[in-house]
Design an enzyme around this catalytic site. Structure first.
Site, PDB file in Angstrom:
ATOM      1  N   GLU A   8      -7.642 -98.282   5.002  1.00  0.00           N
ATOM      2  CA  GLU A   8      -6.628 -97.181   5.363  1.00  0.00           C
ATOM      3  C   GLU A   8      -6.338 -97.217   6.884  1.00  0.00           C
ATOM      4  O   GLU A   8      -6.516 -96.250   7.945  1.00  0.00           O
ATOM      5  CB  GLU A   8      -7.056 -96.086   5.075  1.00  0.00           C
ATOM      6  CG  GLU A   8      -7.088 -95.626   3.591  1.00  0.00           C
ATOM      7  CD  GLU A   8      -7.292 -94.184   2.786  1.00  0.00           C
ATOM      8  OE1 GLU A   8      -7.724 -93.625   3.843  1.00  0.00           O
ATOM      9  OE2 GLU A   8      -7.362 -93.941   1.613  1.00  0.00           O
TER      10      GLU A   8
ATOM     11  N   GLU B 212      -7.587 -97.334  -4.743  1.00  0.00           N
ATOM     12  CA  GLU B 212      -8.099 -95.830  -4.792  1.00  0.00           C
ATOM     13  C   GLU B 212      -6.769 -95.077  -5.382  1.00  0.00           C
ATOM     14  O   GLU B 212      -5.589 -95.404  -5.368  1.00  0.00           O
ATOM     15  CB  GLU B 212      -8.166 -95.549  -3.500  1.00  0.00           C
ATOM     16  CG  GLU B 212      -9.481 -95.778  -2.570  1.00  0.00           C
ATOM     17  CD  GLU B 212      -9.676 -95.055  -1.397  1.00  0.00           C
ATOM     18  OE1 GLU B 212      -9.336 -93.714  -1.236  1.00  0.00           O
ATOM     19  OE2 GLU B 212     -10.158 -95.823  -0.295  1.00  0.00           O
TER      20      GLU B 212
END
Length: 518
Positions: free
Chosen positions: A183, A307
């Site tokens: 991320e 995720e």
């Protein structure tokens, strides 16, 4: 991929299953999960020396058995946000010599009593599951990534490979799949970067890792979510720099029922979360295709949806500890207790991943134990299944090794505040390795049952079994004191008509069902 009628509030739907139209084989990596050094996922989760169920390595046997039952495959490790400040060297060597460090991601203290060797040994005990290792590209870079790869995958003869052998792993770990950071466009990420800076770094790390081990498969960070301002442009920039040296781009998505102005939750939109996930996948696939065309490349890049889950991200269980003198070890963080409605949405997301099996070749349920997880534990106490355990386990059981068949679905629609008009039913059919057919289906309607018809290929049957997750109380949950409040139930409405080759089954409102024809 589907045909939808425009009729609203329909109480019937039809799925045509045709062996002549295949989407893609089901990659085992679609049933991956995620273990991060976050809260009690590792400590008091999979690792609790002194627990009555702990083995000689401190691993909880009861958790291992539940992970096997769940059917999880590839395990992404050790983060997540945690990895962006992690020094992998801290987690190897004699435990008494491992340093305690501040974990900035979750405002906790990391004891480093569990590291790469422990994870590899735990995976062997679970059943030889694949390790998907993440490298720190937040506070670290090329040199540290290459060191970790050398330590893990070189058989011997160098300082780092011999150090691994001295630490108890004579044979290399042979890790194939690696995440290049996590991320990195998120301002919450330690060392977060612009697309230009991250793309340049990831390209150099990818090239260097291939120089050590040409067979590694690399996952480059996509934007942190579909709603990020950086989304789209980030993917294009990063893929432009890394395309030939990476195999996957990551997607992350979490869903929860948002509060409305009147204080109630928007359950209608929540039930249709798969619509957003499907659009996310399509948008990232378009970015991949555009980059491939622009570069005139023959290389294929797929999606690692590494995720995904239901997560009540802004609510009390997800609030970090605070204060310069308050850095607890393994605090209770992100311990959402999932409802029946959460499990239905969870199952709907699994259907969406399967429907896109041609583009999504890996996925990781975040996370595995205690932290927004299908498995919960108590220190010194029991382990039990959350509501979300059931759709994951049954889908893994029937879909692994199978082939997704293109769904020809006719269903009604209903209106949502967030996604507009959406299909009432979401479904996918999988031809199993044993020749059976399983249809996974969600009825998103909160009010109406749905008469669902499945038209089968010739030669299907003769036996049908349907199992449904549904509760009249949408918010029923499994807890330590009531561990089996929500489970799967046999759906006795399922009937197979051999003359017409159709199955009829009634789907209760807000339900997830697996129909297995063998």
């Amino acid at each position: 991929m589907s045909e939808q009628t425009s009729t609203t509030n329909s109480d019937s739907s039809r799925l045509i299953v045709d062996d002549d139209f295949e989407v893609a084989p089901v990659n085992d990596r679609l049933f991956g999960s995620f273990v991060e050094h976050l809260g009690r996922c590792v400590y008091d989760g999979i690792y609790e020396p002194g627990h009555p169920e702990a083995d000689e390595d401190g691993f909880r046997r009861d958790v291992i058995e539940l992970v096997r039952e769940l059917g999880a495959t590839t395990i992404r490790y050790p983060g997540g946000n945690f990895v962006s400040g992690y020094r992998w060297e801290d987690g190897v060597g004699p435990k008494e010599e491992r340093p305690r460090r501040l974990d900035l991601a979750w405002h906790s203290t990391e004891t480093n009593q569990f590291g790469l060797h422990e994870m590899a040994k735990w995976l062997e005990k679970v059943g030889g599951n694949e390790l998907m290792e993440a490298v720190n590209l937040g506070t670290r870079g090329l040199e540290e990534a290459l060191d970790l790869l050398e330590y893990a995958n070189i058989p011997g003869g160098t300082r780092l490979s011999e150090e691994r052998r001295a630490n108890g792993a004579d044979q290399p770990f042979g890790i194939k799949m690696w995440c290049l950071g996590n991320e990195m466009d998120g301002p919450w990420q330690t060392g977060h970067k612009s697309a230009e800076d991250y793309g340049t770094l990831a390209a150099s790390v990818a090239a260097g890792m291939h120089m050590i081990d040409p067979d590694v498969e690399l996952v480059v960070c996509g934007s942190s979510s579909h709603s990020m301002d950086t989304f789209g442009k980030w993917e294009e920039t990063v893929l432009e720099k890394t395309y030939e040296n990476v195999d996957f781009v990551s997607c992350h998505a979490y869903y929860h029922p948002e509060f409305q102005a009147d204080g109630t939750r928007d359950m209608k939109s929540f039930m249709a979360s798969g619509v957003d996930m499907d659009g996310f996948i399509r948008d990232v696939a378009a970015a991949i295709d555009a980059t491939k065309a622009r570069l005139k490349s023959k290389h294929d890049v797929f999606i690692s949806f590494d995720e995904w889950n239901v997560w009540y991200i802004d609510e009390e269980p997800s609030r970090n500890p605070e204060g310069i003198g308050n850095w607890p070890v393994a605090p209770r963080l992100l311990e959402d207790v999932y409802s029946a409605a959460d499990a239905v949405v969870f199952g709907d997301l699994m259907i969406t991943l399967l429907r896109n099996a041609d583009r999504v070749h890996a996925a990781s349920l975040a996370q595995l134990v205690n932290v927004i997880a299908p498995i919960m534990t108590e220190p010194g106490g029991p382990a039990w299944r959350q509501t979300t355990f059931y759709p994951f386990a049954l889908t893994a059981k029937y879909a692994k090794g199978g082939t997704v068949l293109e769904p020809k679905l006719a269903t009604g629609t209903y209106e949502t505040a967030k996604y507009g008009e959406v299909p009432i039913v979401n479904a996918v059919a999988v031809r199993g390795a044993d020749g059976s057919v399983t249809v996974f289906v969600t009825n998103r309607s909160l009010e109406q049952a749905n008469d669902f018809e499945i038209r089968l290929p010739e030669g299907s049957g003769p036996a049908v079994e349907a199992r449904t997750l549904h509760e009249d109380d949408l918010f029923a949950r499994n807890t330590r004191d009531d561990q089996n409040r929500v489970t799967l139930h046999a759906n006795d409405t399922a009937v197979l008509d051999l003359e017409t080759g159709t199955v009829h089954v009634t789907l209760p409102p807000a339900s997830w069902t697996a129909v297995h024809i063998r």
